[in-house]
Scaffold this active site. Structure first.
Site, PDB file in Angstrom:
ATOM      1  N   HIS A  65       3.687   8.473   2.548  1.00 30.15           N
ATOM      2  CA  HIS A  65       3.254   7.957   3.843  1.00 30.15           C
ATOM      3  C   HIS A  65       2.973   6.467   3.727  1.00 30.15           C
ATOM      4  O   HIS A  65       2.731   5.934   2.644  1.00 30.15           O
ATOM      5  CB  HIS A  65       2.010   8.689   4.339  1.00 30.15           C
ATOM      6  CG  HIS A  65       0.868   8.665   3.361  1.00 30.15           C
ATOM      7  ND1 HIS A  65       0.784   9.538   2.296  1.00 30.15           N
ATOM      8  CD2 HIS A  65      -0.236   7.880   3.273  1.00 30.15           C
ATOM      9  CE1 HIS A  65      -0.311   9.296   1.608  1.00 30.15           C
ATOM     10  NE2 HIS A  65      -0.946   8.289   2.177  1.00 30.15           N
ATOM     11  N   CYS A 181      -8.900   7.149   1.349  1.00 26.51           N
ATOM     12  CA  CYS A 181      -7.738   6.706   0.579  1.00 26.51           C
ATOM     13  C   CYS A 181      -7.281   5.363   1.131  1.00 26.51           C
ATOM     14  O   CYS A 181      -7.732   4.948   2.202  1.00 26.51           O
ATOM     15  CB  CYS A 181      -6.614   7.736   0.633  1.00 26.51           C
ATOM     16  SG  CYS A 181      -5.902   7.986   2.274  1.00 26.51           S
TER      17      CYS A 181
END
Length: 678
Positions: A65, A181
């Protein structure tokens, strides 16, 4: 527009044997569907994210991603692979792969949709449905349900501010957790759900999770934090507002561990909750910041981070003060330094100075007079005041990074004492570390509740300042002063070949990590002596600034001269890197170095060494600590400064082109081979 369509799905497809092959193929699907302006740029961004941390998760699933300016709509591309590929997952090669592509700067609603998919991937029933799908339409229907498109199967967002209900009389351990993250799209929410689902299956745990992601951050209620027995930080980036958890036993890990081993992390938190010697969250930022590399920071690493924090906070004082000094010289003439204080304090806009000014009882004649001399003195005086804070700021914010707010006052006091006794920036480093460690130690004392509120604002600053003052005046002040004096005399004596050697060393340091600890150490060394006006200090400043300008300019030149040797993303970065270089922003070269460090960093170091040697050899001096070519008026000789930069830039550009040409990087070469217009 739906987040996924049938043309973005491939079932039982062979997309290659490597992560690069699969990500590149999925990026091509996104581009072909009209949702990305460039397949190569999208693939580049996803591969860069993959290089930071593999995206394989339990269930033989991978979720590469990224956020990219090439993406025009939030998009999911999916492949069920006939040939599984290693994405670094905990249970083998992945055969289900989602490419999650988000627009750069995309809205919260878009990011929330993408995070819902990530949450669903920790559910076994959803993964089984993907494996059993017979048509692309089945995949689209399954994904649309979990992300809530069409109003079907919406997943409720977690409510971390509400603690779960506890049966009366039950013995439970209360745990709070934070997950985050770097992109804040996928792993943040998967880790939260993995921990939550594991805790829900146990009777001995109450768990409340705060997701610090891109789509939303719902802070845990302070009352829940106060009642918590332990804390879990599953993060790859710093935890926001860490002070809320001060004093709690803490378990830290990279975010992926919470996805792969949620039960183990909860067990470790349970053990920490009853262990009086367990590591606890302290108020200082450096003690609670997860590096994403290890569960705990060692003291050597904490001190290194603290010093870098101190340098980072000090730099604005240096930049503002140094540039004001340079402007003072420009407006008032270089001899304004001989009487700036008298001119600024004894005169005003209605009482402008002439050429002759009384300074300390003696008449001093200046080249300029009137408004020019007065304004120059005011600018110079303002710059001097800013520069007067640099040692105290270095010390104070180093202590802050180790001990939090209680360390600021004793750190500043120690820095001021360092200036007073002549220990300079070396003394500031010592007092900052000393104040931070002592304040941290005192902050962990167990004191009666009546004193706890006084600890951070009175007791810790008082005792730490007293300790630092006594140590500096009674023990360390004189030796540090002698060390600083010897260093200054050594620099003043350098000339000829020895100065060139120093220039080479400084150039290598500036280009080694492009804004990292080594780069900052060289910059600190240069700026520390700038306020003295010593000629050797100004020469060091010029060499450091010139060498730091080389990497971005050289890489920009290289992308123009040999475009095909660089990826599309690097070509885009090259279009602006030259301006960053001219402004003395070395970080403009970081994207190139991160993608290909073995070729880029040595090439930049060679050019930086050449620049440092030429600058020192020509005796170039800079009165400004920052600004690049935009402060040429403060650099003498200016032509020597430009010559040093040109020489180093040419050498670095030739070196990086040669290395990429004769020792090519296969992955970068494959991406760069894609059509530029793709």
């Amino acid at each position: 527009m739906s987040i996924i369509t049938t043309d973005l799905v491939r079932l039982d497809a062979d997309l290659g044997s490597t992560t690069t092959d699969v990500i590149t193929a999925l990026a091509g699907l996104v581009h072909e569907s009209g949702r990305a302006t460039s397949a190569a740029l999208l693939a580049d961004a996803a591969l860069a994210r993959e290089a930071q941390n593999p995206t394989g998760v339990p269930g033989r699933v991978a979720i590469p991603h990224c956020r990219s300016a090439a993406v025009t709509e939030p998009t999911l591309a999916f492949a069920r692979l006939s040939q599984a590929v290693d994405f670094g997952g905990p249970d083998g090669d992945a055969d289900l792969v989602f490419l999650i592509a988000a627009p750069e700067g995309g809205g919260k609603a878009h990011l929330k949709i993408l995070s819902k998919l990530a949450r669903a991937l920790v559910r076994g029933d959803f993964v089984d449905r993907l494996r059993a799908a017979e048509t692309p339409e089945d995949i689209v229907a399954a994904v649309s349900e979990v992300v809530g498109e069409g109003g079907v199967g919406k997943q409720p967002e977690p409510q971390p501010e509400q603690a779960p209900a506890t049966p009366a009389g039950a013995q439970v351990t209360r745990i709070v957790a934070v997950t985050s993250c770097p992109t804040g799209i996928a792993h943040t929410y998967m880790a939260a759900d993995a921990l939550t689902q594991t805790a829900q299956g146990r009777d001995d745990v109450e768990l409340v999770v705060e997701t610090q992601g891109s789509s939303s951050t719902k802070a845990i209620d302070p009352e829940i934090i106060r009642n918590a027995d332990a804390v879990i930080f599953a993060t790859d980036v710093g935890v926001r507002d860490k002070e809320r958890f001060a004093g709690k036993p803490v378990i830290e890990s990279p975010v992926k561990r919470a996805i792969n081993e949620p039960a183990k992390m909860i067990d470790e938190a349970l053990a920490a909750a009853v262990n009086p010697d367990a590591r606890r969250v302290a108020a200082g930022p450096a003690t609670t910041e997860s590096t994403g590399q290890a569960a705990q920071l060692g003291w050597a690493r904490r001190i290194q981070q603290a010093v870098m924090t101190g340098v980072s906070y000090m730099i604005p004082f240096v930049a503002a003060g140094g540039l004001l000094l340079a402007l003072g010289f420009l407006v008032g003439g270089y001899d304004v330094a001989n009487g700036w204080q008298a001119i600024a304090l004894q005169h005003s806009l209605t009482n402008l100075p002439g050429n002759d000014v009384l300074v300390d009882g003696a008449t001093v004649t200046f080249d300029r007079a009137g408004l020019s001399l007065y304004l120059g003195a005011v600018l110079f005086a303002t710059g001097q005041m800013a520069m007067g804070f640099i040692v105290a700021a270095l010390s104070g914010y180093t202590a802050f990074a180790l001990a939090g707010r209680p360390g600021i006052a004793p750190g500043f006091v120690g820095g001021a004492i360092s200036v007073l006794v002549g220990a300079g920036f070396i003394g500031g480093l010592v007092t900052g570390i000393l104040a931070g460690l002592v304040a941290y130690w005192i902050g962990n004392w167990k004191v009666p509740r009546v004193l706890s509120s006084l600890m951070p604002v009175v007791i810790i600053p008082l005792l730490t300042s007293l300790f630092v003052g006594l140590v500096m005046f009674l023990l360390l002040g004189r030796p540090l002063e002698d060390l600083m004096t010897g260093l200054t005399e050594w620099l003043s004596s350098m000339s000829g070949s020895s100065a060139v050697v120093l220039g080479i060393i400084l150039g290598l340091m500036m280009c080694f990590d492009l804004g990292g600890p080594v780069n900052k150490a060289a910059y600190l060394f240069a700026t520390a002596g700038l306020s003295t006006g010593d000629e050797s200090s100004m020469q060091i400043m010029a060499a450091v600034m010139a060498a730091g300008m080389v990497p971005p300019i050289a890489l920009s030149m290289a992308t123009i001269v040999r475009q095909k040797l660089f990826t599309p993303a690097e070509q885009e970065n090259g279009k602006s890197a030259w301006l960053l270089g001219l402004s003395f922003i070395s970080e403009g070269a970081i994207p190139f170095a991160a993608a290909d460090p073995l070729r880029v960093i040595p090439s930049m170091m060679v050019g930086g060494a050449v620049t440092g040697a030429v600058s020192m050899g020509l005796g170039v001096g800079s009165r400004a600590p920052h600004g690049g070519v935009f402060v040429l008026f403060a650099i003498d000789p200016w032509w020597g400064f430009l010559l040093a930069i040109i020489a180093g830039t040419v050498v670095s550009a030739i070196a990086v082109i040669a290395l990429k040409q004769f020792w090519p990087n296969k992955a970068s070469q494959a991406m760069a081979a894609a059509p530029v217009s793709a």
